[in-house]
Design an enzyme around this catalytic site. Structure first.
Site, short mmCIF file in Angstrom:
data_model
loop_
_atom_site.label_atom_id
_atom_site.label_comp_id
_atom_site.label_asym_id
_atom_site.label_seq_id
_atom_site.Cartn_x
_atom_site.Cartn_y
_atom_site.Cartn_z
N TYR A 43 36.01 20.09 21.46
CA TYR A 43 36.37 19.84 22.87
C TYR A 43 37.82 20.23 23.11
CZ TYR A 43 36.62 17.77 27.46
OH TYR A 43 36.77 17.61 28.80
N PHE B 270 40.50 40.50 49.14
CA PHE B 270 39.26 40.43 48.38
C PHE B 270 38.57 39.14 48.80
CE2 PHE B 270 36.34 39.46 44.97
CZ PHE B 270 35.57 40.60 45.07
N THR B 271 37.24 39.19 48.85
CA THR B 271 36.47 38.09 49.44
C THR B 271 36.83 36.71 48.88
OG1 THR B 271 34.75 38.63 47.85
CG2 THR B 271 34.49 39.53 50.07
N ASP C 250 46.44 40.08 40.73
CA ASP C 250 45.02 39.98 40.39
C ASP C 250 44.81 41.07 39.35
OD1 ASP C 250 42.29 40.31 40.17
OD2 ASP C 250 41.91 39.78 42.26
N LYS D 137 35.27 41.82 34.12
CA LYS D 137 35.40 43.26 34.39
C LYS D 137 36.10 43.92 33.21
CE LYS D 137 34.73 41.51 38.71
NZ LYS D 137 34.55 40.07 38.97
N ARG E 268 29.66 46.57 51.12
CA ARG E 268 31.06 46.20 51.22
C ARG E 268 31.55 46.64 52.60
NH1 ARG E 268 32.71 42.69 47.33
NH2 ARG E 268 31.38 41.80 48.90
N PHE F 4 27.79 37.25 52.77
CA PHE F 4 27.06 38.40 52.22
C PHE F 4 26.19 38.05 51.03
CE2 PHE F 4 29.85 38.63 48.59
CZ PHE F 4 31.00 38.03 49.06
C1 P70 Z 1 32.59 42.23 42.06
C2 P70 Z 1 33.00 40.88 41.49
C3 P70 Z 1 35.08 39.69 41.53
C4 P70 Z 1 36.53 39.65 41.71
C5 P70 Z 1 37.26 40.83 41.97
C6 P70 Z 1 38.65 40.76 42.17
C7 P70 Z 1 39.44 41.99 42.44
C8 P70 Z 1 38.59 38.43 41.89
C9 P70 Z 1 37.22 38.44 41.68
C10 P70 Z 1 36.52 37.13 41.48
C11 P70 Z 1 32.06 39.77 41.86
C12 P70 Z 1 31.96 39.55 43.32
C13 P70 Z 1 32.73 38.58 43.93
C14 P70 Z 1 32.65 38.41 45.30
C15 P70 Z 1 31.83 39.23 46.04
C16 P70 Z 1 31.03 40.16 45.44
C17 P70 Z 1 31.10 40.32 44.07
N1 P70 Z 1 34.37 40.66 41.84
N2 P70 Z 1 39.26 39.57 42.12
O1 P70 Z 1 31.40 42.54 41.97
O2 P70 Z 1 36.16 37.00 40.14
O3 P70 Z 1 33.64 36.94 40.24
O4 P70 Z 1 34.91 36.26 38.18
O5 P70 Z 1 34.94 34.82 40.18
O6 P70 Z 1 36.65 42.03 42.02
O7 P70 Z 1 33.44 42.99 42.53
P1 P70 Z 1 34.83 36.22 39.68
#
Ligand code: P70
Length: 470
Positions: free
Chosen positions: A85, A137-138, A228, A271, A395, A462
């Site tokens: 742990y 970013f989303t 990021d 990634k 997107r 989405f």
């Molecule tokens: C994608 C994934 C994640 C992502 C990222 C950047 C530049 C942070 C994160 C979050 C997964 C995804 C996420 C949201 C919408 C669609 C797809 N991107 N910063 O496919 O990381 O997913 O590990 O929490 O691209 O691009 P995590």
């Protein structure tokens, strides 16, 4: 029919061919269902590729997130998981790998990128503050908003134009940032949020020169800079290839210099870092770390596991090392570019220049007869799936969500469908099949109708929204 002399990929582009720096030890069978079955699956999924079952998908280009193939060394590392742990030895391997390759002092594991985004946003943003960044970013923006911050896009204008050939479309427009500082005051800026590469712009890189200038501007106003680092390795490849003075520097050296201009970074290790799950957060400042280390126990887990199993941390520590190797990065981006070269040659509209992790089809030009409110990029993702079972991701307007104040759709300039290439998973032959499917859908474009949204969730719509054909 004239018989053309077959040529290798390298010959077609007037150079010697190169190949992936690995061979395949284990395979996973692919399955293709019939067109009728795909039609049924698509209706059941409400025309949303996130709602398809992966068993119904042939080539899965939804995302490069958590979909990479691990190496034999990583799998061997999984067997060495120390599932204590507290104080697992694998945590110290991970901590060491992040310190060595990204250069930050303090490291916290998180379950994935958004876990790290949540923590940094809660600790570093005061309600009412602004968070300038190189395109939204989303998940990043949502966590900034949930912490009471307001995201401000300060990326260069070229990034919003899919045809502009600027080599570093991820760069920050320092005049835009300067104007924001002038308007609201440096004290009202939580930090600058810089992503390399920029996902929503098409995987576009940030130049070292821009970062150096940005760093100076930040220091002169006492503003912190956080990265990021999700696809920073890929960003380093573009610097090595395109920016003067970096041709002889290794990817690892470039990543380290890049991070030296930042106060910390959050990471979706799914990634660049070649694991199926995991993330991390790293900062230099002792006090900030203290706060983060306290908050992590509320949301992720103890600071030496942060939501990950010991084996996950071991695979991640090894994945970090592997992700920095120059021949790996070259073949990874080389494969993305190969697909891009085919589509470009065939006159199919894509975001140029081709970025690091995906080909982004320009759905606005692809379906010039559809208006944005008919979800052209979502439509294109649906049509590609119908044609060949290939899964891609919208997107565009669906991803952009609604304006927090007015409640109207955000209408981004970029209306894109992403063909995201997992690392070390598919072959050149798969890329050929994908390219031919895109072409077939393109040939039929004029008779394609758009979509209407029939169900809309409140957060990150989405992922779970449903549509039907107009
Ligand atoms: C994608 C994934 C994640 C992502 C990222 C950047 C530049 C942070 C994160 C979050 C997964 C995804 C996420 C949201 C919408 C669609 C797809 N991107 N910063 O496919 O990381 O997913 O590990 O929490 O691209 O691009 P995590």
């Amino acid at each position: 029919m004239t018989h053309l002399k077959p040529e290798t990929m390298g010959q077609q582009f007037g150079r010697r061919s190169w190949a992936e720096p690995w061979k395949i030890k284990m395979v996973e069978p692919l399955r293709m269902i019939s067109r009728e079955e795909r039609e049924r699956a698509l209706v059941e999924a409400g025309y949303n590729t996130f709602l398809l079952r992966s068993d119904d998908v042939y080539i899965d280009l939804l995302t490069d997130s958590g979909t990479s193939a691990m190496s034999d060394r990583q799998w061997a590392g999984m067997m060495l998981g120390d599932e204590a742990y507290a104080g697992s030895r694998n945590f110290y391997h991970l901590e060491g790998a992040v310190q060595r390759h990204y250069g930050f002092r303090h490291v916290l594991p998180t379950h994935q990128g958004r876990g790290a985004e949540h923590l940094i946003s809660q600790v570093a943003i005061k309600p009412g503050q602004f968070v300038p960044g190189n395109m939204y970013f989303t998940t990043t923006r949502l966590h900034q908003e949930l912490a009471g911050g307001q995201f401000v896009d300060v990326i260069i204008d070229e990034a919003h134009d899919p045809q502009d050939l600027h080599p570093f479309k991820g760069d920050v427009d320092l005049a835009k940032l300067g104007a924001l500082i002038e308007r609201v005051g440096a004290g009202q800026i939580a930090y600058v949020s810089l992503a390399g590469t920029v996902n929503m712009a098409g995987g576009q890189p940030v130049s070292m020169a821009n970062l150096r200038a940005l760093r100076e501007l930040c220091i002169s106003h006492g503003i912190r800079l956080f990265l990021d680092a999700t696809r920073l390795v890929e960003n380093a490849f573009f610097i090595q290839e395109q920016e003067a003075g970096f041709a002889e520097r290794s990817i690892a050296e470039i990543v380290l210099e890049f991070c030296s201009y930042a106060d910390g970074a959050w990471m979706s290790a799914k990634k660049d870092n070649l694991v199926n799950i995991g993330g991390w957060l790293a900062v230099n400042d002792d006090e900030l770390f203290e706060e983060l280390r306290n908050l992590i126990v509320v949301y992720e887990g103890l600071h030496t596991y942060g939501g990950l199993a010991g084996r996950d941390m071991e695979a991640l520590a090894i994945g970090i090392e592997e992700s920095m190797q120059d021949d790996h990065v070259r073949s990874r981006i080389g494969q993305v570019r190969y697909l891009g070269e085919l589509l470009t040659d065939w006159g199919i509209p894509i975001v140029q220049p081709v970025g690091g992790h995906a080909i982004f089809l320009d759905a606005r030009r692809f379906y010039a007869h559809l208006v944005q409110d008919e979800f052209p990029a979502q439509t294109l993702a649906a049509e590609l799936y119908l044609d060949s079972g290939i899964r891609s991701m919208e997107r565009g307007i669906a991803s952009a969500g609604r304006d927090a104040k007015t409640g109207d759709h955000n209408r981004p300039k970029l209306e894109l469908t992403r063909l995201t290439i997992p690392r070390r998973v598919y072959t050149q032959a798969h890329m050929d099949v994908v390219a031919e499917s895109v072409k077939a859908v393109h040939d039929e474009r004029e008779s394609t109708r758009g979509l209407r949204m029939t169900y809309e969730p409140k957060y990150l719509r989405f992922f779970q929204a449903r549509f039907e054909r107009l």
